[in-house]
Design an enzyme around this catalytic site. Structure first.
Site, PDB file in Angstrom:
ATOM      1  N   LYS A  99      -1.254  -9.402   2.931  1.00 16.16           N
ATOM      2  CA  LYS A  99      -0.526  -8.932   4.119  1.00 16.16           C
ATOM      3  C   LYS A  99      -1.432  -8.028   4.945  1.00 16.16           C
ATOM      4  CE  LYS A  99       2.913  -5.680   3.966  1.00 16.16           C
ATOM      5  NZ  LYS A  99       2.369  -4.633   4.853  1.00 16.16           N
ATOM      6  N   GLU A 131      -1.347  -5.585   8.596  1.00 16.70           N
ATOM      7  CA  GLU A 131      -0.508  -4.992   9.634  1.00 16.70           C
ATOM      8  C   GLU A 131      -1.107  -5.268  11.018  1.00 16.70           C
ATOM      9  OE1 GLU A 131       0.143  -0.811   8.968  1.00 16.70           O
ATOM     10  OE2 GLU A 131       1.052  -1.139   6.993  1.00 16.70           O
ATOM     11  N   ASP A 189       0.841  -1.206   0.000  1.00 14.99           N
ATOM     12  CA  ASP A 189       0.000   0.000   0.000  1.00 14.99           C
ATOM     13  C   ASP A 189       0.878   1.259   0.000  1.00 14.99           C
ATOM     14  OD1 ASP A 189       0.888  -0.112   2.612  1.00 14.99           O
ATOM     15  OD2 ASP A 189      -1.076   0.185   3.539  1.00 14.99           O
ATOM     16  N   SER A 190       2.200   1.057   0.058  1.00 17.01           N
ATOM     17  CA  SER A 190       3.117   2.188  -0.148  1.00 17.01           C
ATOM     18  C   SER A 190       2.932   2.770  -1.554  1.00 17.01           C
ATOM     19  CB  SER A 190       4.568   1.745   0.063  1.00 17.01           C
ATOM     20  OG  SER A 190       4.867   0.620  -0.734  1.00 17.01           O
ATOM     21  N   GLU A 213       9.342  -4.312  10.480  1.00 18.15           N
ATOM     22  CA  GLU A 213       9.745  -3.015   9.930  1.00 18.15           C
ATOM     23  C   GLU A 213      10.136  -2.068  11.062  1.00 18.15           C
ATOM     24  OE1 GLU A 213       7.047  -1.226   7.114  1.00 18.15           O
ATOM     25  OE2 GLU A 213       8.175   0.669   7.105  1.00 18.15           O
TER      26      GLU A 213
END
Ligand code: KIV
Length: 294
Positions: A114, A116, A45-46, A183
């Site tokens: 993915k 978070e 989503d970056s 991260e």
């Protein structure tokens, strides 16, 4: 031809050959990543800040992510393609989480998703796994929590916070995630997680002791023109600078008339050209008009 990477084959790499992951958001960058030997292509989503011009990832929607995920999977890479579930697509209910994760598979062609977060997201993670969709976890500096974290800050710097993060990693692994991204955490925290859990870890700003590493395509290759680069990025090329040089040469050739040359030009057969020139010459038009009137 290399064999297709799958969620089980990623899990089997725990403690073995390092996992290589890179983000890609479109067909050309996916082809490059696959040719270079990526094990995993993450459609992150970056894409929101790297490609779509947003300040953060919070404006990214499921529709946008599916659009980009499908562009990547249409290239049929050997790498496993993982779709990144955007903010709010798995926060409100387990039903939403399953339906949105399912869209990544059905419409986007992804082989996994993915999510978070740690124990807070366990219900959603269980539900998605129960729908037979492999899940990649993501702990530490989770960009969708930017407001809750008070900015993009390294996480787990204090012993207690690090302990919580390690407990989250255990909980995700027990739930059945096949790999976890770590991260923005101190290297020792990543090392402990990597040593303690049975799923592979993939680091980004988490030191060298993870089972693999990931970076954003535009950061590694220098394609993100003028972007701020975090400390954990190593840039291996300067594609944006190369592109500026190429475009300046193109514009100069346009200005001087050197482009297009004969090599870049289509031609007619000689007879057709001759006939066309005759037909379109003003005197011939006149003769043709007079013939029509008489
Ligand atoms: O969105 C993204 O690109 C990511 C990776 C950097 C892990 O989440």
């Amino acid at each position: 031809m290399a064999t297709k990477v799958t969620a089980p084959s990623v899990l089997a790499r725990k403690g073995g050959e390092k996992l290589k992951m890179v983000t890609a958001y479109d067909a050309p960058t996916a082809r490059i990543a696959d040719r270079a030997g990526a094990d995993i292509i993450l459609v992150g989503d970056s894409v929101g800040n790297v490609v779509l011009g947003f300040d953060d990832t919070l404006s990214v929607t499921v529709d946008m992510m599916i659009h980009h995920t499908a562009a990547v999977t249409r290239t049929k890479p050997n790498a496993l393609v993982i779709g990144d579930m955007p903010w709010l697509s798995y926060h409100s209910s387990t039903d939403d989480a399953v339906l949105n994760a399912g869209r990544f598979v059905q419409e986007g062609g992804a082989g996994a998703v993915k999510l978070e977060g740690g124990r807070k997201r366990l219900d959603m993670i269980h539900a998605v796994l129960d729908a037979e969709i492999p899940v990649m976890g993501h702990l530490g500096l989770t960009p969708q929590s930017v407001h809750a974290m008070g900015g993009y800050r390294v996480q787990g710097k204090e012993a207690h916070a690090a302990y919580e993060l390690i407990s989250d990693a255990h909980a995700l692994t027990d739930a059945g995630v096949f790999v976890i991204v770590l991260e923005g955490v101190p290297d020792v925290v990543a090392e402990i997680v990597t040593n303690e859990i049975s799923a592979p870890t993939i680091g980004i700003g988490a030191g060298v002791n993870c089972d693999g590493q990931v970076l954003v395509f535009h950061d590694v290759t220098g394609l993100g023109a003028g972007e701020y680069l975090p400390k954990f990025v190593k840039q291996y090329a300067h594609l944006a600078d190369d592109a500026v040089v190429a475009l300046k040469e193109f514009f100069a050739d346009v200005q001087s008339g050197v482009f297009p040359s004969d090599a870049e030009t289509y031609h007619m057969r000689a007879e057709s050209e001759q006939m066309l020139r005759k037909l379109s010459s003003p005197s011939d038009h006149l003769m043709a008009d007079e013939a029509m009137e008489s």
